[in-house]
Scaffold this motif. Structure first.
Motif, short mmCIF file in Angstrom:
data_model
loop_
_atom_site.label_atom_id
_atom_site.label_comp_id
_atom_site.label_asym_id
_atom_site.label_seq_id
_atom_site.Cartn_x
_atom_site.Cartn_y
_atom_site.Cartn_z
N LEU A 1 0.83 -1.21 0.00
CA LEU A 1 0.00 0.00 0.00
C LEU A 1 0.86 1.26 0.00
O LEU A 1 0.54 2.25 -0.67
N ARG A 2 1.98 1.18 0.74
CA ARG A 2 2.87 2.36 0.76
C ARG A 2 3.47 2.61 -0.61
O ARG A 2 3.63 3.74 -1.03
N LEU B 1 0.95 1.16 11.46
CA LEU B 1 0.84 2.22 10.45
C LEU B 1 1.71 3.43 10.75
O LEU B 1 1.83 4.32 9.92
N GLY B 2 2.26 3.46 11.94
CA GLY B 2 3.12 4.59 12.31
C GLY B 2 2.33 5.87 12.53
O GLY B 2 2.80 6.96 12.19
N ILE B 3 1.12 5.75 13.06
CA ILE B 3 0.30 6.93 13.39
C ILE B 3 -0.19 6.79 14.83
O ILE B 3 -0.01 5.74 15.44
N SER B 4 -0.82 7.83 15.34
CA SER B 4 -1.25 7.77 16.74
C SER B 4 -2.51 6.91 16.90
O SER B 4 -3.27 6.72 15.95
N GLU B 5 -2.70 6.44 18.13
CA GLU B 5 -3.85 5.59 18.40
C GLU B 5 -5.15 6.35 18.18
O GLU B 5 -6.13 5.79 17.68
N SER B 6 -5.16 7.64 18.53
CA SER B 6 -6.40 8.42 18.38
C SER B 6 -6.74 8.59 16.90
O SER B 6 -7.91 8.57 16.51
N THR B 7 -5.70 8.71 16.07
CA THR B 7 -5.95 8.80 14.63
C THR B 7 -6.56 7.50 14.12
O THR B 7 -7.50 7.52 13.32
N VAL B 8 -6.04 6.39 14.62
CA VAL B 8 -6.60 5.09 14.21
C VAL B 8 -8.09 5.05 14.58
O VAL B 8 -8.93 4.66 13.77
N LYS B 9 -8.37 5.45 15.81
CA LYS B 9 -9.78 5.42 16.27
C LYS B 9 -10.66 6.30 15.39
O LYS B 9 -11.75 5.90 14.99
N THR B 10 -10.17 7.50 15.10
CA THR B 10 -10.95 8.41 14.26
C THR B 10 -11.18 7.82 12.88
O THR B 10 -12.30 7.83 12.36
N GLN B 11 -10.09 7.30 12.31
CA GLN B 11 -10.21 6.75 10.95
C GLN B 11 -11.15 5.55 10.95
O GLN B 11 -11.92 5.36 10.01
N TYR B 12 -11.10 4.81 12.03
CA TYR B 12 -11.97 3.63 12.12
C TYR B 12 -13.44 4.07 12.18
O TYR B 12 -14.28 3.52 11.47
N MET B 13 -13.71 5.05 13.00
CA MET B 13 -15.11 5.53 13.12
C MET B 13 -15.61 6.09 11.79
O MET B 13 -16.74 5.83 11.38
N ARG B 14 -14.73 6.83 11.12
CA ARG B 14 -15.12 7.39 9.82
C ARG B 14 -15.35 6.29 8.80
O ARG B 14 -16.31 6.35 8.02
N ALA B 15 -14.47 5.34 8.82
CA ALA B 15 -14.57 4.22 7.87
C ALA B 15 -15.88 3.48 8.11
O ALA B 15 -16.60 3.13 7.18
N LYS B 16 -16.18 3.27 9.39
CA LYS B 16 -17.39 2.53 9.74
C LYS B 16 -18.64 3.31 9.30
O LYS B 16 -19.60 2.72 8.78
N GLU B 17 -18.60 4.60 9.48
CA GLU B 17 -19.72 5.45 9.06
C GLU B 17 -19.91 5.35 7.55
O GLU B 17 -21.03 5.25 7.05
N LYS B 18 -18.81 5.37 6.85
CA LYS B 18 -18.84 5.28 5.39
C LYS B 18 -19.44 3.93 4.97
O LYS B 18 -20.28 3.88 4.05
N LEU C 1 -14.12 1.61 0.03
CA LEU C 1 -13.50 2.63 0.90
C LEU C 1 -12.16 3.07 0.32
O LEU C 1 -11.48 2.28 -0.34
N PRO C 2 -11.76 4.30 0.62
CA PRO C 2 -10.39 4.71 0.25
C PRO C 2 -9.40 3.77 0.95
O PRO C 2 -9.70 3.24 2.03
N ASP C 3 -8.21 3.57 0.34
CA ASP C 3 -7.23 2.60 0.85
C ASP C 3 -6.94 2.76 2.35
O ASP C 3 -6.85 1.78 3.08
N GLY C 4 -6.79 3.99 2.82
CA GLY C 4 -6.45 4.25 4.22
C GLY C 4 -7.54 3.74 5.17
O GLY C 4 -7.25 3.03 6.13
N TYR C 5 -8.76 4.07 4.89
CA TYR C 5 -9.90 3.63 5.72
C TYR C 5 -10.04 2.12 5.67
O TYR C 5 -10.29 1.46 6.67
#
Lengths: 182, 188
Positions: free
Chosen positions: B94-95, B159-176, B134-138
């Motif tokens: 993916l990278r 992924l080398g990102i913060s845990e809160s970012t993961v949570k946010t992306q997860y919630m957004r992905a789930k909403e999508k 979904l977009p690749d990241g989500y």
């Protein structure tokens, strides 16, 4: 229903079939151990074949140098005819034995096979020299050298072939009895 | 419920396969591959979204698995180890595709968490399709969490990102996904 719960409850239904056969086919070629073993086995089986041609060419070269040397020859020369008879019989025997091995199994190329024949170019050159100088001791010694080298080489080839076949098949094929010709 | 051959625990059978592989037994390599290839291929398929790419990634990952079996500690889980190698190969794929796993602000995470989840009937096909769109990241985050069962913390580290970012992306992905499934089920 929550997405998490839905996926958890239907986890199996989300699985697709496995990969195509091409993945294993490609992987098989890259197996770390098999590849290593194959290279070693190839080397064990074929190194001497590559060495034959080198030996044949080197032998011819050595004989040429030998012919041109003025130095006294240390080889004891028996009666020429008797000597010729002795070597040619044995060389022909070995060549016959070699010819009985299927070409594919032996894996010698045509150049090498031709060089291995009793009367190759080197032989003809020596024969011509000898005819022109029948009493010349150096030429007669060169001829003996030629026979000895050829016989040793043929024995070596057959030895290696039998040894490999015995190792590979773990069979009881007749081991070659080395004859002490010198 | 697990689809992996030996759960996360090593069994005498898997231990034996590893021992035989280390000795250079070609058949053992094949057995190892047979045992894991389907589950690992499914990870690759979910992560890459393409059959051909999934097979390529799977192959590369197994080359690594075979090469590094010597390095697997005896008390480590073989399944977890293989899965991690496969996931890492998917992530590097993916990278290479220039997918960036980006940080997002805290506020957005709070907002995303308020999504109502009491939704209508879902179908496997609809959920699958939605995730694949979904977009690749989500898609990566949702797959790692829901299917590969990594925690938010583990995903953050992968992924080398913060845990809160993961949570946010997860919630957004789930909403999508929820929205896409809704559209999909309405169409049907």
């Amino acid at each position: 229903m929550k997405l998490e719960d839905f996926i958890q409850q239907n986890r199996n239904a989300f699985e697709e079939e496995g990969p195509g056969p091409g993945v294993w086919a490609a992987l098989e070629k890259e197996l770390p151990v098999k590849q290593k073993a194959r290279v070693i086995s190839m080397m064990a089986r074929h190194w001497w074949k590559a060495a034959i041609l080198v030996a044949l060419v080197a032998n011819a070269g050595i004989l040429l140098i030998f012919l041109q040397t003025k130095k006294e020859v240390a080889v004891v020369i028996p009666e020429m005819q008797e000597m010729e008879q002795f070597y040619t019989t044995r060389i022909e025997e070995k060549l016959d034995e070699l010819k009985r091995i299927p070409a594919a199994e032996l894996g010698l190329d045509s150049t090498t096979s031709k060089e291995l024949e009793l009367r190759n170019e080197t032989y003809r050159m020596l024969e011509k020299e000898l005819a022109g100088n029948p009493g010349n001791e150096r030429i007669r010694s060169a001829m003996i050298r030629y026979y000895q080298m050829k016989l040793e080489l043929l024995e070596k080839i057959l030895d290696e072939h039998h040894k490999y076949n015995n190792d590979a098949n773990n069979s009881d094929s007749t081991p070659l009895i080395r004859k002490n010709v010198i | 419920m697990t689809l992996y051959p030996d759960n996360l625990e090593n069994t005498p059978v898997t231990n034996q396969i590893v021992v035989r592989c280390r000795k250079g037994d070609v058949r053992a390599y094949r057995e190892l591959y047979e045992a894991y290839s389907k589950a690992m291929y499914n990870i690759c398929l979910r992560m890459t979204g393409q059959q051909a790419d999934a097979e390529d990634v799977l192959q590369e990952a197994f080359v690594q698995v075979f090469k590094n079996l010597d390095k697997l500690a005896t008390d480590s889980s073989l399944t977890a180890w293989i899965k991690r190698i496969v996931v890492n190969h998917c992530l590097s794929y993916l990278r290479k595709k220039k997918v960036h796993f980006e940080e997002v602000g805290e506020g957005e995470y709070e907002e995303a968490e308020k999504v109502d989840e009491s939704e209508h009937a879902m179908t496997v096909t609809a959920v699958k399709d939605a995730i694949s769109q979904l977009p690749d990241g989500y898609r990566t985050v949702i797959n790692l969490y829901l299917f590969e069962e990594y925690s938010h913390r583990e995903i953050a580290s992968l992924l080398g990102i913060s845990e809160s970012t993961v949570k946010t992306q997860y919630m957004r992905a789930k909403e999508k996904v929820r929205q896409l499934v809704k559209i999909k089920t309405r169409e049907v």
